[in-house]
Enzyme design. Structure first.
Site, short mmCIF file in Angstrom:
data_model
loop_
_atom_site.label_atom_id
_atom_site.label_comp_id
_atom_site.label_asym_id
_atom_site.label_seq_id
_atom_site.Cartn_x
_atom_site.Cartn_y
_atom_site.Cartn_z
N LYS A 55 0.84 -1.20 0.00
CA LYS A 55 0.00 0.00 0.00
C LYS A 55 0.88 1.25 0.00
O LYS A 55 0.65 2.18 -0.78
CB LYS A 55 -0.90 0.03 1.24
CG LYS A 55 -2.10 -0.91 1.15
CD LYS A 55 -2.85 -0.95 2.46
CE LYS A 55 -3.88 -2.06 2.47
NZ LYS A 55 -4.43 -2.36 3.79
N GLN A 99 -4.69 -1.39 9.87
CA GLN A 99 -4.58 -2.72 9.25
C GLN A 99 -5.21 -3.78 10.16
O GLN A 99 -4.87 -3.88 11.34
CB GLN A 99 -3.09 -3.04 8.98
CG GLN A 99 -2.84 -4.35 8.29
CD GLN A 99 -3.43 -4.41 6.88
OE1 GLN A 99 -3.36 -3.45 6.12
NE2 GLN A 99 -4.02 -5.52 6.53
N ASP A 122 -11.12 3.07 4.72
CA ASP A 122 -11.56 1.67 4.58
C ASP A 122 -13.08 1.58 4.45
O ASP A 122 -13.61 0.55 4.06
CB ASP A 122 -11.13 0.86 5.81
CG ASP A 122 -9.82 0.13 5.59
OD1 ASP A 122 -9.54 -0.23 4.43
OD2 ASP A 122 -9.10 -0.11 6.58
#
Ligand code: NAD
Length: 295
Positions: A55, A99, A122
């Site tokens: 990422k 994460q 997200d």
């Protein structure tokens, strides 16, 4: 016999990333604004470390900036929440990505709920989930289903009236996927581990999305001829020729029946990261009262 078109997620994601890079270039020129993403990684899970490294690399490639916050696996929940509250307040941070999975002693829902919904790239916060459900287009939508929808649209221009079956009902993939398909006027069935006659349900689908996490659960004879099949699953299996990655769909069988299918790897995975970049761009624009560019 292979009939299906293979939907090249890697190429489509690369195209999206190039568009994002151009928009960022313009944003820097016109508004002196560079989207900035904060990535929070708790513990040393090797798969999470690889995802995060990937990422960060792509964030840099499109011209965004990022900061990474590596925390020990035994960090207390309150300490993690304090970090998130600090990132929420920092005007130079436009996106926050925690994460997952988090260590078991940390309440994941509490952490997701602590992220400012405007920075929740997200799209997991309940306010963003609710906004998606109620059809608000300015919400941040979870990256994986957003990417799946883009892949479906590469193949089917008008989804209206299509029968879609989503196998899997997780908050991060299955449920938002179903909402997105509903928004496109599909007739949507959500199937899951307690669904009866799963194969028959799948056979009804013009659009079939597998988001289960069971290697090759969906067989070729579960697929309606000509259907568009999106395989979200990432399963590591031991094959005769060593370890390999397979999806939730028996790919070789599906190739002979489906109209189009995503491969694993190289299908949904790259789109997830590209959509995380597009969400960060969107969040940065929204926080600075700049029109969100069309991609
Ligand atoms: P999850 O474990 O949270 O949910 C799995 C869902 O599958 C559940 O809703 C469950 O009801 C359903 N299910 C389980 N067994 C079933 C069965 N035998 N028949 C029918 N339904 C069944 O998983 P998730 O987070 O939604 O992820 C699903 C898969 O997608 C995993 O393989 C994961 O690694 C992968 N994934 C890939 C990406 C990507 O970017 N490519 C992103 C997220 C998840």
């Amino acid at each position: 016999m292979a009939n299906a078109t293979i939907i090249d997620g890697k190429a489509i994601a690369a195209k999206l990333s190039r568009k994002i890079a151009k928009k960022i270039d313009r944003l820097q020129d016109s508004c002196n604004l560079t989207p900035n993403l904060a990535v929070v990684l708790v513990g040393e899970d090797p798969a999470s470390q690889i995802y995060v490294r990937n990422k960060n690399k792509q964030v840099e490639e499109v011209g965004m900036t990022s900061s990474q916050h590596d925390l020990p696996a035994d960090i207390g929940e309150e300490e993690l929440l304090i970090l998130i509250r600090g990132l929420n307040k920092d005007p130079n941070v436009h996106g926050i990505l925690v994460q997952l999975p988090l260590p078991v002693h940390i309440d994941t829902n509490k952490v997701i709920g602590a992220v400012n919904p405007a920075k929740d790239v997200d799209g997991f916060h309940v306010l963003n989930a609710g906004a998606l459900m109620t059809g608000q287009t300015d919400a941040l939508v979870p990256c994986t289903p957003l990417g799946c929808l883009m892949l479906i649209k590469e193949h089917i221009k008008d989804l209206g009236g299509s029968k879609a079956v989503v196998v899997g009902r997780s908050n991060i993939v299955g449920k938002p996927m179903a909402q997105l398909l509903l928004r496109e006027n599909c007739t949507v069935t959500m199937a899951h581990s307690r669904t009866r006659e799963l194969a028959d349900e799948c056979r009804q689908a013009d659009i079939l999305v597998g988001a289960v996490g069971r290697p090759e659960l969906i067989r070729g004879d579960w697929i309606k001829p000509g259907a568009t099949v999106i395989d979200v699953g990432i399963n590591r299996i031991q094959a005769a020729d060593g370890k390999k990655l397979v999806g939730d769909v028996a790919f070789d069988e599906a190739l002979a029946v489906a109209g189009a299918i995503t491969p694993v790897p190289g299908g949904v995975g790259p789109m997830t990261i590209a959509c995380m970049l597009s969400n960060t761009l969107k969040a940065a624009c929204q926080q600075n009262d700049v029109d969100v560019p069309e991609l």
